[in-house]
Design an enzyme around this catalytic site. Sequence first.
Site, PDB file in Angstrom:
ATOM      1  N   ARG A  49      -7.670  -9.399   1.145  1.00 31.75           N
ATOM      2  CA  ARG A  49      -8.359  -8.360   0.356  1.00 31.75           C
ATOM      3  C   ARG A  49      -9.018  -7.361   1.308  1.00 31.75           C
ATOM      4  O   ARG A  49      -8.993  -6.162   1.080  1.00 31.75           O
ATOM      5  CB  ARG A  49      -9.390  -8.968  -0.606  1.00 31.75           C
ATOM      6  N   TYR A 102      -4.678  14.647 -15.937  1.00 35.00           N
ATOM      7  CA  TYR A 102      -3.957  13.454 -16.384  1.00 35.00           C
ATOM      8  C   TYR A 102      -4.833  12.709 -17.405  1.00 35.00           C
ATOM      9  O   TYR A 102      -6.025  12.496 -17.166  1.00 35.00           O
ATOM     10  CB  TYR A 102      -3.646  12.577 -15.168  1.00 35.00           C
ATOM     11  N   ASP A 174      -6.841  15.580  -6.470  1.00 39.78           N
ATOM     12  CA  ASP A 174      -5.733  14.697  -6.821  1.00 39.78           C
ATOM     13  C   ASP A 174      -4.449  15.440  -6.436  1.00 39.78           C
ATOM     14  O   ASP A 174      -4.080  16.437  -7.068  1.00 39.78           O
ATOM     15  CB  ASP A 174      -5.777  14.400  -8.327  1.00 39.78           C
ATOM     16  N   LYS A 199       4.038   7.917  -7.714  1.00 38.95           N
ATOM     17  CA  LYS A 199       4.831   9.100  -8.014  1.00 38.95           C
ATOM     18  C   LYS A 199       5.657   9.534  -6.789  1.00 38.95           C
ATOM     19  O   LYS A 199       6.498   8.792  -6.358  1.00 38.95           O
ATOM     20  CB  LYS A 199       3.911  10.197  -8.539  1.00 38.95           C
TER      21      LYS A 199
HETATM   22  C1  LIG Z   1      -2.037  13.298 -11.556  1.00 38.12           C
HETATM   23  C2  LIG Z   1      -2.223  11.818 -11.726  1.00 38.12           C
HETATM   24  N1  LIG Z   1      -3.292  11.218 -11.188  1.00 38.12           N
HETATM   25  C3  LIG Z   1      -3.504   9.888 -11.327  1.00 38.12           C
HETATM   26  C4  LIG Z   1      -2.643   9.086 -12.044  1.00 38.12           C
HETATM   27  C5  LIG Z   1      -2.941   7.621 -12.206  1.00 38.12           C
HETATM   28  O1  LIG Z   1      -2.137   6.861 -11.366  1.00 38.12           O
HETATM   29  P1  LIG Z   1      -1.591   5.379 -11.699  1.00 38.12           P
HETATM   30  O2  LIG Z   1      -0.716   5.504 -12.919  1.00 38.12           O
HETATM   31  O3  LIG Z   1      -0.856   5.010 -10.453  1.00 38.12           O
HETATM   32  O4  LIG Z   1      -2.784   4.533 -11.954  1.00 38.12           O
HETATM   33  C6  LIG Z   1      -1.499   9.674 -12.618  1.00 38.12           C
HETATM   34  C7  LIG Z   1      -0.560   8.839 -13.392  1.00 38.12           C
HETATM   35  O5  LIG Z   1       0.303   9.326 -14.086  1.00 38.12           O
HETATM   36  C8  LIG Z   1      -1.293  11.065 -12.465  1.00 38.12           C
HETATM   37  O6  LIG Z   1      -0.225  11.680 -13.006  1.00 38.12           O
END
Ligand SMILES: Cc1ncc(COP(=O)(O)O)c(C=O)c1O
Length: 379
Positions: A49, A102, A174, A199
């Site tokens: 961890r 998101y 992000d 992604k």
């Molecule tokens: C722009 C963006 N940020 C964060 C996330 C969250 O990531 P995760 O699905 O890996 O938890 C997503 C998921 O679709 C996303 O599109």
Amino acid sequence: MSNGFETLAIHAGQEPDPVTGAVVPPIYATSTYKQDGVGGLRSGYEYSRSANPTRTALEECVAAIEGGVRGLAFASGLAAEDALLRALCAPGDHVLIPGDAYGGTYRLFAKVLSRWGLEYDPVPLGDPDAVRAAVRPSTKIIWVETPTNPLLGIADIAALAGIAHDAGALLVVDNTFASPYLQQPLALGADIVVHSTTKYLGGHSDVVGGALIVRDRGLGEELAYHQNAMGAVAGPFDAWLTLRGIKTLGVRMDRHCDNAERVAELLLAHPKVTQVLYPGLDGHPGHEVAAKQMRRFGGMISFRVAGGEEEAVALCGRTRLFTLGESLGGVESLIEHPGRMTHASAAGSPLEVPADLVRLSVGIETVDDLLADLTEALG
Ligand SMILES: Cc1ncc(COP(=O)(O)O)c(C=O)c1O
């Protein structure tokens, strides 16, 4: 010697194994490590961890490709976001969030962290004056997505970094939609980059993960402390898959962009499409800022259809090559209806998305096949 992006993506954190010479870092499937006497750790590893060598390789690689000094890998993008927010904010603090984000990020603020006392306000990030006006004395973080999910809005990272820093706040970006190949937020003044590595970094729709990258060592230490204390770390196999994906990020992104540009052209000319949201288009309100801060414009496109929600949903069921599914950033093309799928958690909120919106993650298949699929499905 300073290395280029693709060189870092393939080599950073991934020196050949000192014992065997293995070119690819092994998957260290171990939870614990033999100590040479109590407290006698070999290379700092004591429990997985806290640290695991496969995860370390990924953390060093993501730090290098984002131009940061420290990277941290998590079990998902949302786990990374949660760790960041609970590490750096306290009840009563305030965060400015994108007016379009998101849905899961919005849900984390609205349904989870608000119960814990974290305050937030959605703001239109494309309007720096509105962002400045919304800052409060208790604002700790300005949270940016650019391009946004799913409306492909663009925020000026350098301008927002100035506003955040004037207010004594941090700028978090992000960078999931752009990827570090197309956009380098830390160099533009951001303090922390967030990724859903699920992604483009992973790139093959076979692993869920998240990452944080910082340019300040002290901040990195604080986040690393919380990563261990809270525990939502990336496992070694997930870290290995993500590292494998990152090696081809540059070539994949160029092909995603090539294909998306062709798809955007097709949609723009189609009589059944009422609006195309792609920052590469001259008519996009964020085009100039995107051109300034991005190498190219990415593989994500949203569009609105004549015929409203019913037609948008029906269209998502008619494509053959574009697979109906959530997520994005993999080599295969995906189509979805954000209102009922990825952004259903924002329904009834200020972040609700238009019902006639369709989102595409344009993959790297043969572009003529993608164009033919869309042409047939649009009718
Ligand atoms: C722009 C963006 N940020 C964060 C996330 C969250 O990531 P995760 O699905 O890996 O938890 C997503 C998921 O679709 C996303 O599109």
